[in-house]
Enzyme design. Structure first.
Site, PDB file in Angstrom:
ATOM      1  N   TYR A  56      15.816 -21.249 -17.961  1.00  0.00           N
ATOM      2  CA  TYR A  56      16.907 -21.357 -18.926  1.00  0.00           C
ATOM      3  C   TYR A  56      16.319 -21.715 -20.293  1.00  0.00           C
ATOM      4  O   TYR A  56      15.908 -22.849 -20.533  1.00  0.00           O
ATOM      5  CB  TYR A  56      17.921 -22.418 -18.503  1.00  0.00           C
ATOM      6  N   HIS A 127      15.200 -19.671  -6.837  1.00  0.00           N
ATOM      7  CA  HIS A 127      16.161 -19.011  -7.728  1.00  0.00           C
ATOM      8  C   HIS A 127      16.495 -17.595  -7.247  1.00  0.00           C
ATOM      9  O   HIS A 127      17.649 -17.169  -7.298  1.00  0.00           O
ATOM     10  CB  HIS A 127      15.584 -18.973  -9.148  1.00  0.00           C
ATOM     11  N   SER A 206      29.481 -20.092 -12.568  1.00  0.00           N
ATOM     12  CA  SER A 206      30.457 -19.272 -13.306  1.00  0.00           C
ATOM     13  C   SER A 206      31.860 -19.399 -12.722  1.00  0.00           C
ATOM     14  O   SER A 206      32.553 -18.392 -12.517  1.00  0.00           O
ATOM     15  CB  SER A 206      30.020 -17.800 -13.335  1.00  0.00           C
ATOM     16  N   PRO A 207      32.346 -20.623 -12.461  1.00  0.00           N
ATOM     17  CA  PRO A 207      33.663 -20.790 -11.833  1.00  0.00           C
ATOM     18  C   PRO A 207      34.841 -20.482 -12.749  1.00  0.00           C
ATOM     19  O   PRO A 207      35.972 -20.405 -12.276  1.00  0.00           O
ATOM     20  CB  PRO A 207      33.664 -22.263 -11.411  1.00  0.00           C
ATOM     21  N   GLY A 209      34.777 -17.678 -14.569  1.00  0.00           N
ATOM     22  CA  GLY A 209      34.683 -16.240 -14.806  1.00  0.00           C
ATOM     23  C   GLY A 209      34.012 -15.850 -16.096  1.00  0.00           C
ATOM     24  O   GLY A 209      34.388 -14.852 -16.716  1.00  0.00           O
ATOM     25  N   ARG A 210      32.992 -16.622 -16.510  1.00  0.00           N
ATOM     26  CA  ARG A 210      32.265 -16.349 -17.752  1.00  0.00           C
ATOM     27  C   ARG A 210      33.212 -16.272 -18.949  1.00  0.00           C
ATOM     28  O   ARG A 210      33.000 -15.496 -19.862  1.00  0.00           O
ATOM     29  CB  ARG A 210      31.413 -15.087 -17.619  1.00  0.00           C
ATOM     30  N   PHE A 212      36.654 -15.544 -18.840  1.00  0.00           N
ATOM     31  CA  PHE A 212      37.918 -14.842 -18.623  1.00  0.00           C
ATOM     32  C   PHE A 212      39.008 -15.770 -18.090  1.00  0.00           C
ATOM     33  O   PHE A 212      40.194 -15.553 -18.348  1.00  0.00           O
ATOM     34  CB  PHE A 212      37.728 -13.672 -17.651  1.00  0.00           C
TER      35      PHE A 212
END
Length: 333
Positions: A56, A127, A206-207, A209-210, A212
């Site tokens: 990261y 990973h 990503s809970p 939805g990035r 959305f």
């Protein structure tokens, strides 16, 4: 803040974690000050689990965490459960590849520990699996790192239920992480169940939805500046516009329930299993507060049904990954 076990044999951690990919410009420019503000807010709200990786920002996320721990001083390290990962690297030609051998994993882990200024990471993930290395052998390498005291628990990212079962025959697997949200529900086809059966925590990245599943999705005009999203099928036209329209009813439902959409997305994720731990990322303390509020909600069965009525399984337009992004994660359904 409610607490959950990091696997049947692991410690208790906050039910909500922090995805520290956002500490490294992944979803837009950030600063160390922003990252420190999120970590300060985590301390204040009882959020103890931090999820990062050596890749990261090529160490930047880990460096930010390490500097925060040093600046805060004695006792701060003990307030956090820190997870990091390794195995994504490049070959001699500069092409992305995966290494699961002990020499590589230990070398990368040592660098991660140095960046964060700690002697042990609480949880260490593979990973991405190298399919050329039997998972039994990989578990053996992780066991060696655990015996050396460099890691507390072992985990895998984006593996299939069958791989988890093979690994678990060699050593208890503390956690498996994969993308999971109202927009990505493939883990329900076996991975969530296998984790529950084996006493393995399921860590959901990503809970929201990035973006959305929030009240402020990333604007289309910003997508081109974000390398991951500009090639992601869900964020390309016409899918992007369809996904915005599809989630409008969810935002309206959240408003009717008196909660931010992101908070409701977190509450739904937590309601899908006592072993599920979502790790959203954010650069905003205001958004972080929405996530914390969601983690404090208790949804009824009727609430979950109402949420899934407005966003039923399969509503999302476009795959969650592009062809290149799918290199590494194990497909199982």
């Amino acid at each position: 803040m409610q607490m959950r076990k990091m696997g049947a044999k692991g410690p208790e951690v906050s039910a909500l974690g922090i995805g520290a990919m956002s500490f490294a410009d992944f979803y837009g420019p950030t600063s160390e000050e922003n990252s420190y503000a999120i970590l300060d807010a985590a301390l204040e709200s009882g959020v103890s689990h931090i999820d990062t990786s050596n890749v990261y920002g090529m160490g930047r996320s880990e460096e930010a965490i390490g500097q925060f721990l040093r600046d805060k001083g004695a006792g701060t390290r003990e307030k956090f459960h820190i997870a990091t990962k390794a195995s994504i690297t490049t070959d001699a030609e500069g092409k992305r590849c995966f290494r699961n051998d002990l020499a590589h994993l230990e070398g990368e882990l040592d660098q991660s520990l140095a960046r964060m200024g700690i002697e042990q990471v609480d949880l260490f993930y593979i990973h991405r699996r190298d399919p050329q290395v039997p998972i039994e052998e990989v578990v053996g390498s992780l066991s060696i790192l655990k015996d050396k005291g460099k890691i507390g628990g072992i985990g895998f990212s984006e593996i299939a239920p069958s791989s988890l079962r093979r690994a678990a025959k060699e050593h208890h697997v503390d956690a498996v992480q994969s993308e999971y949200s109202l927009s990505t529900r493939a883990p329900e086809l076996g991975l969530l169940q296998a984790c529950a059966e084996l006493g393995t925590a399921f860590v959901a990245f990503s809970p929201v939805g990035r973006s959305f599943l929030t009240d402020d999705p990333i604007p289309f005009e910003r997508i081109e500046s974000l390398p991951f999203l500009r090639v992601n099928p869900r964020f390309q036209a016409p899918n992007y516009g369809e996904n915005i329209k599809a989630t409008e009813a969810f935002r309206a439902l959240a408003a009717d329930m008196g909660v931010a959409a992101a908070g409701l997305a977190i509450a739904w994720t937590l309601a899908k299993g006592a072993h599920v731990i979502p790790i959203p990322g954010t650069r905003s303390t205001a958004h972080f507060a929405e996530l914390v509020a969601g983690a404090q909600m208790q949804l009824s069965a009727e609430d979950v049904a109402a949420i899934e009525a407005v966003l039923p399984v399969g509503w999302a337009h476009g795959d969650r990954y592009s062809v290149d992004q799918w290199v590494g994660p194990e497909r199982f359904c």
